[in-house]
Design a protein around this motif. Structure first.
Motif, PDB file in Angstrom:
ATOM      1  N   ASP A   1       0.819  -1.219   0.000  1.00  0.00           N
ATOM      2  CA  ASP A   1       0.000   0.000   0.000  1.00  0.00           C
ATOM      3  C   ASP A   1       0.848   1.262   0.000  1.00  0.00           C
ATOM      4  O   ASP A   1       0.339   2.349  -0.228  1.00  0.00           O
ATOM      5  N   VAL A   2       2.104   1.106   0.327  1.00  0.00           N
ATOM      6  CA  VAL A   2       2.985   2.267   0.370  1.00  0.00           C
ATOM      7  C   VAL A   2       3.806   2.298  -0.914  1.00  0.00           C
ATOM      8  O   VAL A   2       4.633   1.427  -1.137  1.00  0.00           O
ATOM      9  N   ALA A   3       3.541   3.296  -1.731  1.00  0.00           N
ATOM     10  CA  ALA A   3       4.285   3.393  -2.988  1.00  0.00           C
ATOM     11  C   ALA A   3       5.504   4.276  -2.787  1.00  0.00           C
ATOM     12  O   ALA A   3       5.511   5.134  -1.911  1.00  0.00           O
ATOM     13  N   GLY A   4       6.503   4.078  -3.630  1.00  0.00           N
ATOM     14  CA  GLY A   4       7.735   4.845  -3.467  1.00  0.00           C
ATOM     15  C   GLY A   4       8.342   4.523  -2.107  1.00  0.00           C
ATOM     16  O   GLY A   4       8.168   3.433  -1.584  1.00  0.00           O
ATOM     17  N   GLN A   5       9.054   5.458  -1.523  1.00  0.00           N
ATOM     18  CA  GLN A   5       9.632   5.310  -0.174  1.00  0.00           C
ATOM     19  C   GLN A   5      10.377   3.991  -0.015  1.00  0.00           C
ATOM     20  O   GLN A   5      10.274   3.324   1.005  1.00  0.00           O
ATOM     21  N   GLU A   6      11.144   3.646  -1.056  1.00  0.00           N
ATOM     22  CA  GLU A   6      11.817   2.340  -1.040  1.00  0.00           C
ATOM     23  C   GLU A   6      12.838   2.245   0.105  1.00  0.00           C
ATOM     24  O   GLU A   6      12.960   1.208   0.745  1.00  0.00           O
TER      25      GLU A   6
ATOM     26  N   GLY B   1       9.684  13.282   8.372  1.00  0.00           N
ATOM     27  CA  GLY B   1       9.393  13.822   7.054  1.00  0.00           C
ATOM     28  C   GLY B   1       8.237  14.785   7.079  1.00  0.00           C
ATOM     29  O   GLY B   1       7.550  14.911   8.099  1.00  0.00           O
ATOM     30  N   PRO B   2       8.007  15.467   5.959  1.00  0.00           N
ATOM     31  CA  PRO B   2       6.916  16.444   5.903  1.00  0.00           C
ATOM     32  C   PRO B   2       5.551  15.765   6.055  1.00  0.00           C
ATOM     33  O   PRO B   2       5.450  14.547   5.876  1.00  0.00           O
ATOM     34  N   PRO B   3       4.524  16.513   6.376  1.00  0.00           N
ATOM     35  CA  PRO B   3       3.195  15.937   6.535  1.00  0.00           C
ATOM     36  C   PRO B   3       2.701  15.274   5.251  1.00  0.00           C
ATOM     37  O   PRO B   3       2.990  15.759   4.162  1.00  0.00           O
ATOM     38  N   GLY B   4       1.986  14.188   5.414  1.00  0.00           N
ATOM     39  CA  GLY B   4       1.332  13.564   4.269  1.00  0.00           C
ATOM     40  C   GLY B   4       2.225  12.704   3.408  1.00  0.00           C
ATOM     41  O   GLY B   4       1.838  12.306   2.323  1.00  0.00           O
ATOM     42  N   THR B   5       3.425  12.385   3.878  1.00  0.00           N
ATOM     43  CA  THR B   5       4.314  11.576   3.057  1.00  0.00           C
ATOM     44  C   THR B   5       4.178  10.094   3.363  1.00  0.00           C
ATOM     45  O   THR B   5       4.892   9.282   2.785  1.00  0.00           O
ATOM     46  N   GLY B   6       3.301   9.739   4.290  1.00  0.00           N
ATOM     47  CA  GLY B   6       3.029   8.324   4.523  1.00  0.00           C
ATOM     48  C   GLY B   6       3.719   7.744   5.738  1.00  0.00           C
ATOM     49  O   GLY B   6       3.938   6.536   5.804  1.00  0.00           O
ATOM     50  N   LYS B   7       4.041   8.559   6.716  1.00  0.00           N
ATOM     51  CA  LYS B   7       4.704   8.049   7.921  1.00  0.00           C
ATOM     52  C   LYS B   7       3.764   7.144   8.707  1.00  0.00           C
ATOM     53  O   LYS B   7       4.125   6.017   9.074  1.00  0.00           O
TER      54      LYS B   7
ATOM     55  N   SER C   1       2.816  15.898  -1.783  1.00  0.00           N
ATOM     56  CA  SER C   1       3.015  14.734  -0.925  1.00  0.00           C
ATOM     57  C   SER C   1       2.099  13.594  -1.362  1.00  0.00           C
ATOM     58  O   SER C   1       1.207  13.793  -2.203  1.00  0.00           O
ATOM     59  N   GLY C   2       2.312  12.442  -0.790  1.00  0.00           N
ATOM     60  CA  GLY C   2       1.462  11.297  -1.074  1.00  0.00           C
ATOM     61  C   GLY C   2       0.002  11.572  -0.765  1.00  0.00           C
ATOM     62  O   GLY C   2      -0.894  11.141  -1.494  1.00  0.00           O
ATOM     63  N   ALA C   3      -0.230  12.322   0.306  1.00  0.00           N
ATOM     64  CA  ALA C   3      -1.603  12.644   0.678  1.00  0.00           C
ATOM     65  C   ALA C   3      -2.250  13.516  -0.397  1.00  0.00           C
ATOM     66  O   ALA C   3      -3.416  13.330  -0.744  1.00  0.00           O
ATOM     67  N   ASP C   4      -1.487  14.474  -0.923  1.00  0.00           N
ATOM     68  CA  ASP C   4      -2.002  15.319  -2.001  1.00  0.00           C
ATOM     69  C   ASP C   4      -2.374  14.474  -3.214  1.00  0.00           C
ATOM     70  O   ASP C   4      -3.412  14.683  -3.839  1.00  0.00           O
ATOM     71  N   LEU C   5      -1.499  13.522  -3.542  1.00  0.00           N
ATOM     72  CA  LEU C   5      -1.715  12.703  -4.731  1.00  0.00           C
ATOM     73  C   LEU C   5      -2.951  11.813  -4.559  1.00  0.00           C
ATOM     74  O   LEU C   5      -3.737  11.657  -5.486  1.00  0.00           O
ATOM     75  N   ALA C   6      -3.103  11.264  -3.351  1.00  0.00           N
ATOM     76  CA  ALA C   6      -4.295  10.462  -3.068  1.00  0.00           C
ATOM     77  C   ALA C   6      -5.536  11.337  -3.262  1.00  0.00           C
ATOM     78  O   ALA C   6      -6.554  10.900  -3.803  1.00  0.00           O
ATOM     79  N   ASN C   7      -5.407  12.577  -2.825  1.00  0.00           N
ATOM     80  CA  ASN C   7      -6.503  13.521  -2.943  1.00  0.00           C
ATOM     81  C   ASN C   7      -6.810  13.846  -4.408  1.00  0.00           C
ATOM     82  O   ASN C   7      -7.965  13.950  -4.805  1.00  0.00           O
TER      83      ASN C   7
HETATM   84  P1  ADP Z   1       1.898  11.371   7.515  1.00  0.00           P
HETATM   85  O1  ADP Z   1       1.654  10.501   8.680  1.00  0.00           O
HETATM   86  O2  ADP Z   1       3.276  11.273   6.964  1.00  0.00           O
HETATM   87  O3  ADP Z   1       1.499  12.793   7.708  1.00  0.00           O
HETATM   88  P2  ADP Z   1      -0.026   9.639   6.335  1.00  0.00           P
HETATM   89  O4  ADP Z   1       0.689   8.364   6.503  1.00  0.00           O
HETATM   90  O5  ADP Z   1      -1.112   9.915   7.300  1.00  0.00           O
HETATM   91  O6  ADP Z   1       0.987  10.863   6.322  1.00  0.00           O
HETATM   92  O7  ADP Z   1      -0.564   9.706   4.847  1.00  0.00           O
HETATM   93  C1  ADP Z   1      -1.823  10.223   4.534  1.00  0.00           C
HETATM   94  C2  ADP Z   1      -2.410   9.516   3.344  1.00  0.00           C
HETATM   95  O8  ADP Z   1      -1.675   9.850   2.176  1.00  0.00           O
HETATM   96  C3  ADP Z   1      -2.315   8.025   3.432  1.00  0.00           C
HETATM   97  O9  ADP Z   1      -3.427   7.501   4.094  1.00  0.00           O
HETATM   98  C4  ADP Z   1      -2.278   7.591   1.982  1.00  0.00           C
HETATM   99  O10 ADP Z   1      -3.585   7.510   1.437  1.00  0.00           O
HETATM  100  C5  ADP Z   1      -1.576   8.729   1.311  1.00  0.00           C
HETATM  101  N1  ADP Z   1      -0.148   8.430   1.124  1.00  0.00           N
HETATM  102  C6  ADP Z   1       0.885   9.131   1.633  1.00  0.00           C
HETATM  103  N2  ADP Z   1       2.057   8.618   1.256  1.00  0.00           N
HETATM  104  C7  ADP Z   1       1.773   7.544   0.495  1.00  0.00           C
HETATM  105  C8  ADP Z   1       2.570   6.576  -0.198  1.00  0.00           C
HETATM  106  N3  ADP Z   1       3.909   6.616  -0.188  1.00  0.00           N
HETATM  107  N4  ADP Z   1       1.936   5.607  -0.885  1.00  0.00           N
HETATM  108  C9  ADP Z   1       0.598   5.552  -0.922  1.00  0.00           C
HETATM  109  N5  ADP Z   1      -0.207   6.418  -0.296  1.00  0.00           N
HETATM  110  C10 ADP Z   1       0.360   7.419   0.408  1.00  0.00           C
END
Ligand code: ADP
Ligand code: MG
Ligand code: ZN
Length: 608
Positions: free
Chosen positions: A170-175, A209-215, A374-380
């Motif tokens: 479910d986590v793309a990139g961030q290898e 990392g910055p917000p929304g990067t999938g931590k 960020s990943g969150a933006d892209l999901a959005n």
């Molecule tokens: P953070 O905790 O870094 O602020 P989140 O883990 O809560 O960010 O990420 C928010 C949402 O963004 C995730 O639920 C997911 O839908 C999407 N997202 C962020 N990074 C990724 C990723 N690398 N691959 C897939 N989805 C991602």
């Protein structure tokens, strides 16, 4: 988020009335019932009278001979218990024996509800009641406030694999992050392998990392992969209303974790408790420090070979207490940065997989247009595209939907019914073409991909989109100067054609100034100062506030240098536009007519 029940709407007065009613019942019904069995104190004469009238059935002398208890019928024929003071009366016994009724000389039980009992009763019933009421209230309050009042009980929720349901897929990139974390997963699976060789794994890993990067997502994925219990708690949940609760929660959490080992403890937003001790803030500081100290103690106190791994996430690593970061605690730091082109493409694909898409979507094109998101933006963006497709009455998402939703994320929704006067529209068109033309006429500027004068909800009246062909990691001094010239191009066109300056350029000016200042204070790109850093970034992942660090004199000189750089860019822009005046007119007219020009249309007119 804890599930919250809808708070009951009953007003306070409702409970107040119930209290009154119950107190009333106690006073009027319950107490008299007890009184009935109680003893009435009477004069000796009343006793003698009862004796004479043969109403007495039972008599008892108190042990010390001071009182006479007796049972007699009152005037209504009801049996009652009485007590009276014993008088020196030698013939009393004879008279009792002579009485017509057969008087029993036996214990009179129950003698009396002891005064103590009555007292306790009248004291405790209301207290019990109020206590009960309090519990009802506190329960409601708890529900309303998301369990902030649960005394000493941790909110650490146990997630098991089935519940997070997330894996590394479910986590793309961030290898890199995944690789670092998969070692932890492996350790949780076969700790023996590591024990055999004598290696100890890091106790904790910090995702930064910055917000929304999938931590948060990564931490959940680790739990899913490792197939072990997952305790997750957010830093803000530690900081409780009541002093000392934070520390208690930490203790509680680690106790639970210890029982469930091997397992993962995840502390999200750890900066809320892990801030450097001793800086800033007066109130509540103590509480936070206690919580942090407890956390440090707990982390030292348990054996990582047992298999408790602590993950934490933050976007303010610079504010964390150094004690947290020393070896043996969060010694491993896993950067979770904004995704690059490849990462963005992958993230778009992961999220698109859940959505009905037309075949042959070019995700890379979308990824290219979204540098810095960020990943969150892209999901959005994917979700916005799906919503747009539904609005348009389609059952599949098209490329067009994705392109439009990129713009929605960047600039907000189109304001279709905004009324803008023709004169203003004209100024806006020239402003945007000014940007585009300056960009196009410089070497190495990113190609213009779209120009529009349809206003957006963000307040933008129009904008020019430039998309880099490849991912850029470096910016040369030349690139920076180009960028400043492009940013000033809008205002330059206004001045050149209408001889006015409008507020529409405010954002351009801000961006140009910031870039120029960074060139001087951080990038070492000014001839006057050379490679000296005057500013440091204080929080790189949250907007990047900077702190200037130089004498007042130097500060003034820096400002002069910044002004010089922006002026240079502005002059360059004016010159470019002057040299291409007829194209400026032609393009602006085309834009006014069509409201939106694609990059291709723009280049066709420019090269015609
Ligand atoms: P953070 O905790 O870094 O602020 P989140 O883990 O809560 O960010 O990420 C928010 C949402 O963004 C995730 O639920 C997911 O839908 C999407 N997202 C962020 N990074 C990724 C990723 N690398 N691959 C897939 N989805 C991602
Ligand atoms: Mg998070
Ligand atoms: Zn502009």
């Amino acid at each position: 988020m804890p599930e919250r029940r809808k708070p009951t709407k009953k007003p306070l007065i409702f409970y107040y009335l119930i209290t009154l009613a119950i107190l009333f019942v106690i006073n009027v019904i319950v107490l008299p019932m007890f009184m009935k069995n109680s003893i009435t104190e009477v004069d000796y004469s009343v006793f003698l009278e009862a004796l004479q009238e043969n109403r007495i059935s039972q008599v008892e002398m108190s042990d010390d001979g001071q009182q006479i208890y007796y049972v007699a019928q009152d005037r209504h024929g009801q049996t009652q218990q009485y007590v009276t003071v014993a008088m020196p009366d030698p013939s009393l016994l004879d008279r009792l024996l002579e009485s017509e009724t057969k008087i029993q000389f036996s214990r009179i039980m129950p003698r009396q509800i002891s005064p103590l009992l009555t007292y306790l009763f009248s004291l405790f019933v209301p207290i019990l009641f109020i206590f009960g009421l309090g519990r009802v209230f506190s329960k409601q309050l708890q529900q309303r406030m998301g369990n902030t009042m649960s005394f000493g009980k941790s909110n650490a929720k146990i997630y098991v694999e089935a519940q997070t349901g997330k894996t590394f897929r479910d986590v793309a990139g961030q290898e890199e992050a995944k690789e670092a974390l998969s070692e932890i997963v492996d350790f949780l699976h076969n700790p023996d392998k590591y024990a055999k060789i004598g290696a100890t794994l890091p106790k904790g890993a910090l995702l930064v990392g910055p917000p929304g990067t999938g931590k948060t997502l990564l931490a959940q994925a680790v739990a899913g992969e490792a197939d072990v219990p997952f305790f997750s708690i957010s830093g803000s949940e530690f900081v409780e209303m009541f002093v000392g609760m934070g520390a208690a929660k930490v203790r509680d959490l680690f106790k639970q974790a210890d029982e469930k080992a091997p397992c993962i403890v995840f502390i999200d937003e750890i900066d809320t408790i892990g801030k450097k001790r001793g800086d800033g803030g007066l109130a509540g500081n103590d509480e936070r420090e206690q919580t942090l100290n407890q956390l440090l103690t707990e982390m030292d106190g348990f054996d990582s070979r047992k298999g408790v791994v602590i993950l934490a996430a933050t976007n303010r690593p610079e504010s964390l207490d150094p004690a947290l970061l020393r070896p043996g605690r969060f010694d491993r730091r896993i950067p979770v940065e904004l995704p690059d082109l490849k990462g963005r493409t992958a993230i778009l694909q992961v999220h698109a997989a859940k959505i009905a898409m037309e075949p042959g979507i070019d995700f890379e094109a979308i990824a290219r247009a979204t540098a810095g998101t960020s990943g969150a933006d892209l999901a959005n963006i994917i979700n916005e595209a799906a919503l747009r497709a539904v609005r348009k009455g389609r059952d599949r998402v098209q490329q067009r939907d994705l392109e439009e939703s990129v713009e929605v994320i960047i600039a907000g929704y189109e304001r279709k019914n905004a009324t803008i006067s023709p004169k203003e529209k004209e100024i806006i068109a020239y402003h945007e073409i000014g940007h585009a033309l300056v960009a196009a006429k410089q070497n190495n500027s990113a190609p213009v991909t779209k120009i529009t004068i349809i206003p957006r909800t963000s307040g933008a009246l129009g904008y020019t989109m430039q998309v880099e062909e490849d991912e850029r990691h470096l910016m040369s001094k030349e690139d920076a100067m180009n960028r400043i010239a492009t940013l000033t191009g809008g205002r330059a066109a206004e001045e050149l054609i209408f001889n006015i300056a409008t507020t529409g350029a405010a954002n351009d000016i801000e961006q140009a100034t910031n870039l120029a200042r960074a060139m001087v204070t951080r990038y070492g790109m000014s001839d006057q100062f050379g490679m000296v850093a005057f500013e440091t970034i204080t929080n790189p992942y949250l907007g990047g506030d900077s702190m200037r660090n130089c004498s007042g004199e130097t500060s003034a000189a820096i400002d002069r240098e910044v002004i010089k750089i922006v002026k240079q860019g502005h002059e360059r822009a004016i010159n470019i536009l002057k040299d291409n005046l007829d194209k400026l007119h032609e393009l602006s007219r085309a834009l006014l007519k069509k409201e939106t020009l694609t990059g291709q249309e723009f280049m066709e007119i420019l090269n015609a």
